[in-house]
Scaffold this motif. Structure first.
Motif, PDB file in Angstrom:
ATOM      1  N   GLU A 148       0.810  -1.214   0.000  1.00  0.00           N
ATOM      2  CA  GLU A 148       0.000   0.000   0.000  1.00  0.00           C
ATOM      3  C   GLU A 148       0.845   1.267   0.000  1.00  0.00           C
ATOM      4  O   GLU A 148       0.342   2.337  -0.328  1.00  0.00           O
ATOM      5  N   THR A 149       2.121   1.160   0.366  1.00  0.00           N
ATOM      6  CA  THR A 149       2.983   2.351   0.385  1.00  0.00           C
ATOM      7  C   THR A 149       4.262   2.159  -0.421  1.00  0.00           C
ATOM      8  O   THR A 149       5.002   3.114  -0.609  1.00  0.00           O
ATOM      9  N   GLN A 150       4.504   0.938  -0.896  1.00  0.00           N
ATOM     10  CA  GLN A 150       5.763   0.652  -1.587  1.00  0.00           C
ATOM     11  C   GLN A 150       5.514  -0.066  -2.910  1.00  0.00           C
ATOM     12  O   GLN A 150       4.502  -0.742  -3.077  1.00  0.00           O
ATOM     13  N   GLU A 151       6.474   0.102  -3.802  1.00  0.00           N
ATOM     14  CA  GLU A 151       6.435  -0.594  -5.089  1.00  0.00           C
ATOM     15  C   GLU A 151       7.728  -1.390  -5.209  1.00  0.00           C
ATOM     16  O   GLU A 151       8.812  -0.817  -5.159  1.00  0.00           O
ATOM     17  N   VAL A 177      16.217   0.884  -0.657  1.00  0.00           N
ATOM     18  CA  VAL A 177      15.251   1.840  -1.189  1.00  0.00           C
ATOM     19  C   VAL A 177      15.913   2.521  -2.381  1.00  0.00           C
ATOM     20  O   VAL A 177      16.908   3.212  -2.233  1.00  0.00           O
ATOM     21  N   VAL A 178      15.363   2.315  -3.579  1.00  0.00           N
ATOM     22  CA  VAL A 178      15.908   2.902  -4.799  1.00  0.00           C
ATOM     23  C   VAL A 178      15.432   4.344  -4.944  1.00  0.00           C
ATOM     24  O   VAL A 178      16.205   5.227  -5.300  1.00  0.00           O
ATOM     25  N   GLU A 179      14.166   4.597  -4.648  1.00  0.00           N
ATOM     26  CA  GLU A 179      13.597   5.934  -4.743  1.00  0.00           C
ATOM     27  C   GLU A 179      12.655   6.140  -3.557  1.00  0.00           C
ATOM     28  O   GLU A 179      11.786   5.298  -3.310  1.00  0.00           O
ATOM     29  N   LYS A 180      12.835   7.244  -2.836  1.00  0.00           N
ATOM     30  CA  LYS A 180      12.015   7.512  -1.652  1.00  0.00           C
ATOM     31  C   LYS A 180      10.548   7.656  -2.014  1.00  0.00           C
ATOM     32  O   LYS A 180      10.210   8.153  -3.087  1.00  0.00           O
ATOM     33  N   VAL A 209      -0.685   8.680   0.233  1.00  0.00           N
ATOM     34  CA  VAL A 209       0.574   8.408  -0.459  1.00  0.00           C
ATOM     35  C   VAL A 209       0.561   9.175  -1.781  1.00  0.00           C
ATOM     36  O   VAL A 209      -0.329   9.015  -2.603  1.00  0.00           O
ATOM     37  N   VAL A 210       1.581  10.050  -1.957  1.00  0.00           N
ATOM     38  CA  VAL A 210       1.706  10.833  -3.186  1.00  0.00           C
ATOM     39  C   VAL A 210       2.604  10.095  -4.174  1.00  0.00           C
ATOM     40  O   VAL A 210       2.343  10.072  -5.369  1.00  0.00           O
ATOM     41  N   ARG A 211       3.648   9.490  -3.651  1.00  0.00           N
ATOM     42  CA  ARG A 211       4.529   8.677  -4.497  1.00  0.00           C
ATOM     43  C   ARG A 211       4.943   7.452  -3.695  1.00  0.00           C
ATOM     44  O   ARG A 211       5.386   7.556  -2.549  1.00  0.00           O
ATOM     45  N   TYR A 212       4.800   6.294  -4.325  1.00  0.00           N
ATOM     46  CA  TYR A 212       5.169   5.041  -3.670  1.00  0.00           C
ATOM     47  C   TYR A 212       6.690   4.911  -3.647  1.00  0.00           C
ATOM     48  O   TYR A 212       7.371   5.308  -4.592  1.00  0.00           O
ATOM     49  N   ALA A 213       7.208   4.355  -2.568  1.00  0.00           N
ATOM     50  CA  ALA A 213       8.642   4.106  -2.451  1.00  0.00           C
ATOM     51  C   ALA A 213       8.994   2.926  -3.352  1.00  0.00           C
ATOM     52  O   ALA A 213       8.307   1.896  -3.334  1.00  0.00           O
ATOM     53  N   LYS A 214      10.042   3.099  -4.145  1.00  0.00           N
ATOM     54  CA  LYS A 214      10.513   1.981  -5.000  1.00  0.00           C
ATOM     55  C   LYS A 214      11.601   1.259  -4.238  1.00  0.00           C
ATOM     56  O   LYS A 214      12.619   1.843  -3.888  1.00  0.00           O
ATOM     57  N   VAL A 215      11.324  -0.025  -3.966  1.00  0.00           N
ATOM     58  CA  VAL A 215      12.202  -0.776  -3.080  1.00  0.00           C
ATOM     59  C   VAL A 215      12.623  -2.099  -3.701  1.00  0.00           C
ATOM     60  O   VAL A 215      12.011  -2.599  -4.631  1.00  0.00           O
TER      61      VAL A 215
END
Length: 183
Positions: free
Chosen positions: A140-143, A162-165, A173-179
């Motif tokens: 729900e908060t991460q990709e 974490v690749v991108e915060k 959530v405005v932008r999902y964290a890319k992990v």
């Protein structure tokens, strides 16, 4: 006997008229009672409709007020989404400048601008997602962009890098964290 017949007929007529009147008054009483019951039922039905309509209106008013508050809270979401890549560029520039010693003043100036920029964003409600490494993956908060073998059994299914915060505006959530997650 004529007088007696007339008297008896008169008395019978009186009795039948009284009986007729009693029957008529009983019918009228029943008719009045039925009308009162009908009117009472109609009044009750109208009261019920009024209460339902009133409660529906109150629910509508509350829902509308809540939606307005939510809209106000996240009105700047589009702007914040556009600014996030600028923050990423600042972070990349700092990493690139860390190796150069001559650029210490440039780095210091960039750092001041970046800090000021971050304070403005935070004052508007934009916050980065922090402390994700080692936590369980949350869709729900991460990709998840990839999976790598976990360094140990504890890290399976957890965030390794974490690749991108990711960022939140208020609770949204405005932008999902890319992990990267461990497999």
């Amino acid at each position: 006997m004529d007088k007696e017949n007339i008297a008896s007929e008169t008395e019978e007529l009186k009795n039948s008229e009284e009986g007729q009147q009693e029957t008529n008054s009983t019918k009228e009483d029943q008719k009045d009672t039925t009308e009162v019951e009908k009117l009472s039922a109609e009044v009750q039905e109208l009261k019920d409709k009024y209460l339902r309509l009133y409660s529906e209106f109150e629910n509508f008013r509350r829902r509308t007020a809540k939606e307005k508050l939510d809209l106000i809270k996240t009105a700047s979401e589009e702007m914040m989404s556009a600014i996030i890549p600028v923050v990423d560029d600042f972070e990349r520039a700092f990493k690139a400048n860390e190796t150069e010693e001559d650029a210490s003043k440039v780095r210091e100036g960039n750092q001041l601008v970046f800090n000021k920029f971050q304070k403005v964003l935070e004052s508007k409600g934009l916050k980065p997602m922090e402390g994700l490494i080692g936590e369980p993956f949350d869709a729900e908060t991460q990709e998840a962009i990839t999976q790598i073998p976990a360094p140990n059994e504890e890290m399976k299914g957890k965030v390794i890098d974490v690749v991108e915060k990711g960022y939140t505006l208020g609770e949204k959530v405005v932008r999902y964290a890319k992990v990267v997650i461990g497999a």
